[in-house]
Design a protein around this motif. Structure first.
Motif, PDB file in Angstrom:
ATOM      1  N   SER B 149       6.557  -2.686  -2.357  1.00  0.00           N
ATOM      2  CA  SER B 149       5.308  -1.851  -1.585  1.00  0.00           C
ATOM      3  C   SER B 149       4.596  -1.581   0.095  1.00  0.00           C
ATOM      4  CB  SER B 149       4.454  -1.626  -2.316  1.00  0.00           C
ATOM      5  OG  SER B 149       3.140  -1.543  -1.771  1.00  0.00           O
ATOM      6  N   ALA B 150       5.094  -2.386   0.496  1.00  0.00           N
ATOM      7  CA  ALA B 150       5.534  -2.747   1.863  1.00  0.00           C
ATOM      8  C   ALA B 150       6.453  -1.696   2.435  1.00  0.00           C
ATOM      9  CB  ALA B 150       5.186  -3.445   2.912  1.00  0.00           C
ATOM     10  N   ILE B 151       7.388  -1.606   1.817  1.00  0.00           N
ATOM     11  CA  ILE B 151       8.655  -0.569   2.241  1.00  0.00           C
ATOM     12  C   ILE B 151       8.059   0.842   1.974  1.00  0.00           C
ATOM     13  CG2 ILE B 151      10.821  -0.145   1.844  1.00  0.00           C
ATOM     14  CD1 ILE B 151      11.662  -2.773   1.255  1.00  0.00           C
ATOM     15  N   ALA B 152       7.544   0.475   1.177  1.00  0.00           N
ATOM     16  CA  ALA B 152       6.846   2.177   0.772  1.00  0.00           C
ATOM     17  C   ALA B 152       5.670   2.896   1.202  1.00  0.00           C
ATOM     18  CB  ALA B 152       6.509   2.172  -0.573  1.00  0.00           C
ATOM     19  N   GLY B 153       5.060   1.959   1.732  1.00  0.00           N
ATOM     20  CA  GLY B 153       3.865   1.391   2.421  1.00  0.00           C
ATOM     21  C   GLY B 153       4.753   2.302   4.214  1.00  0.00           C
ATOM     22  N   THR B 154       5.467   1.904   4.767  1.00  0.00           N
ATOM     23  CA  THR B 154       6.332   1.997   6.006  1.00  0.00           C
ATOM     24  C   THR B 154       6.793   2.949   5.849  1.00  0.00           C
ATOM     25  OG1 THR B 154       6.941   0.243   6.270  1.00  0.00           O
ATOM     26  CG2 THR B 154       8.510   1.069   7.319  1.00  0.00           C
ATOM     27  N   TRP B 155       7.547   4.130   4.670  1.00  0.00           N
ATOM     28  CA  TRP B 155       8.041   4.992   4.385  1.00  0.00           C
ATOM     29  C   TRP B 155       7.079   6.284   3.995  1.00  0.00           C
ATOM     30  CZ3 TRP B 155       8.035   9.187   1.394  1.00  0.00           C
ATOM     31  CH2 TRP B 155       9.095  10.623   1.744  1.00  0.00           C
ATOM     32  N   VAL B 156       6.028   5.207   4.215  1.00  0.00           N
ATOM     33  CA  VAL B 156       4.520   7.201   3.937  1.00  0.00           C
ATOM     34  C   VAL B 156       4.476   7.307   5.551  1.00  0.00           C
ATOM     35  CG1 VAL B 156       2.143   7.402   2.920  1.00  0.00           C
ATOM     36  CG2 VAL B 156       4.492   6.314   1.527  1.00  0.00           C
ATOM     37  N   TYR B 157       4.160   6.346   6.059  1.00  0.00           N
ATOM     38  CA  TYR B 157       3.687   6.332   7.676  1.00  0.00           C
ATOM     39  C   TYR B 157       4.761   6.988   7.951  1.00  0.00           C
ATOM     40  CZ  TYR B 157       3.282   5.524  12.418  1.00  0.00           C
ATOM     41  OH  TYR B 157       3.270   5.872  13.841  1.00  0.00           O
ATOM     42  N   GLY B 158       6.119   6.850   8.166  1.00  0.00           N
ATOM     43  CA  GLY B 158       6.802   7.668   8.704  1.00  0.00           C
ATOM     44  C   GLY B 158       7.346   9.301   8.129  1.00  0.00           C
ATOM     45  N   PHE B 159       6.520   9.568   6.817  1.00  0.00           N
ATOM     46  CA  PHE B 159       5.946  10.738   6.715  1.00  0.00           C
ATOM     47  C   PHE B 159       5.169  11.493   7.388  1.00  0.00           C
ATOM     48  CE2 PHE B 159       5.351  13.155   3.143  1.00  0.00           C
ATOM     49  CZ  PHE B 159       5.917  13.820   2.724  1.00  0.00           C
TER      50      PHE B 159
END
Lengths: 187, 166
Positions: B149-159
């Motif tokens: 979920s933290a990796i997903a959060g990082t990805w969404v930030y990048g997006f």
């Protein structure tokens, strides 16, 4: 000696050892200490999706992935070989507060009563683990670093932005622990 | 020369919004990275033995019920500061003889908004990114979900990056 190591380590041993990671990584290869970046490198390697933020040569930062994999292994070694057999001792005030939410198991570093595979599919577990994790990943990248990158590496290098970030980490934590978490734990 | 410019650009991009960056311009075989694995292992052991990765210790910290975490972070920063000062003062080189580089970080509003968001996440999960890896190592397998979920959060930030105030 081994008995001594098995006890929980006091702050004045652990803190300086963590601090020494800063010069160790710099001297071993010019690496600035930081952990949350590993999450970005995982995104860049697995799912860059043409997002500019993830379009870089992540292989040049692969040292960071070795480092976090080491942290994982270190956790496994510490718990299996150097583990303290006694439950974690916490402040009695915290223990009585947590008992009110049904948290009484102190055998693990993670509270098993609320963080386990069954509770993952409840609203409480979802908020604690899935939403919580998302906030960690999103927030650290938005802030440009986490406790290691900002609070330890950034402050060591006397960076004002890191001081601002660290203060905000603490404010966010105080708000969550004292105002929001009690509501989540009551669910 | 073209190669150099590209390397420069790539470093800038990697530095973007990151405290932690690889400053080294040297290329090495993969096994040179094993030394970081070893540092990581030692670090993970300290994390677990000092209970830094304990959800309970984080709760104590944010309720001002224990000095433990403040002592750890405080003494880590002091040791880090002295180390950085000594490295700069005596121009200490890396083991490969490279000059050690420090880059000042620019202020952005992200440090405030992102900092607050991470703080909320820190107190609820009881873990910053490092401890997540260590917690999984201690056998708390469900924390792998938190990490994903933290990796997903990082990805969404990048997006969303271009749309967020900085």
């Amino acid at each position: 000696m081994v008995e001594f190591i098995k006890q929980p380590w006091p702050w004045y041993i652990a803190g300086p050892l963590i601090g020494l990671t800063v010069p160790t990584l710099l001297i071993l290869g010019n690496k600035s200490f930081g952990i949350s970046s590993s999450l970005r490198h995982i995104c860049a390697s697995c799912m860059p999706a043409n997002i500019p933020f993830f379009k870089y040569d992540w292989k040049k930062e692969v040292w960071n992935l070795f480092f976090v994999f080491g942290i994982f292994l270190g956790g496994a070694i510490a718990i299996n070989l150097l583990s303290n057999p006694n439950p974690i001792e916490v402040n009695p005030k915290l223990a009585s507060e947590l008992a009110g939410y049904g948290i009484t198991n102190y055998n693990n570093l993670v509270p098993e009563d609320i963080m386990n595979w069954q509770s993952l599919f409840t609203l409480k577990g979802f908020l604690l683990m899935v939403v919580g994790g998302f906030l960690v990943g999103f927030g650290t990248r938005y802030a440009g670093g986490c406790t290691s990158g900002h609070a330890i590496m950034g402050l060591s290098n006397l960076q004002l932005p890191s001081l601002i970030a660290t203060i905000c980490f603490m404010i966010g934590g105080f708000i969550m622990a004292n105002l929001i978490l009690p509501i989540i734990l009551s669910l | 020369m073209q190669q150099n410019i590209d390397t420069e650009k790539d470093l800038q991009l990697r530095e973007f919004d990151a405290m932690c960056v690889n400053e080294s311009r040297l290329g090495h075989k993969w096994y040179h990275n094993l030394k970081y694995l070893i540092v990581g292992i030692l670090f993970g052991v300290v994390f677990v033995k000092a209970e830094v990765v304990s959800w309970f210790r984080i709760q104590e910290m944010f309720r001002l019920q224990s000095f433990h975490m403040y002592g750890i972070i405080g003494s880590a920063v002091v040791v880090g500061m002295i180390s950085v000062f000594l490295i700069k003062k005596f121009d200490i080189k890396t083991v490969y003889g490279e000059k050690i580089a420090f880059h000042p970080k620019k202020f952005s509003k992200g440090q405030i908004y992102g900092g607050l968001i991470f703080g909320l996440g820190w107190a609820v999960t009881g873990a910053c990114p490092g401890p997540l890896f260590a917690q999984i190592g201690t056998g708390a397998t469900v924390i792998a979900v938190t990490l994903l979920s933290a990796i997903a959060g990082t990805w969404v930030y990048g997006f969303l990056r271009e749309k967020l105030p900085h």
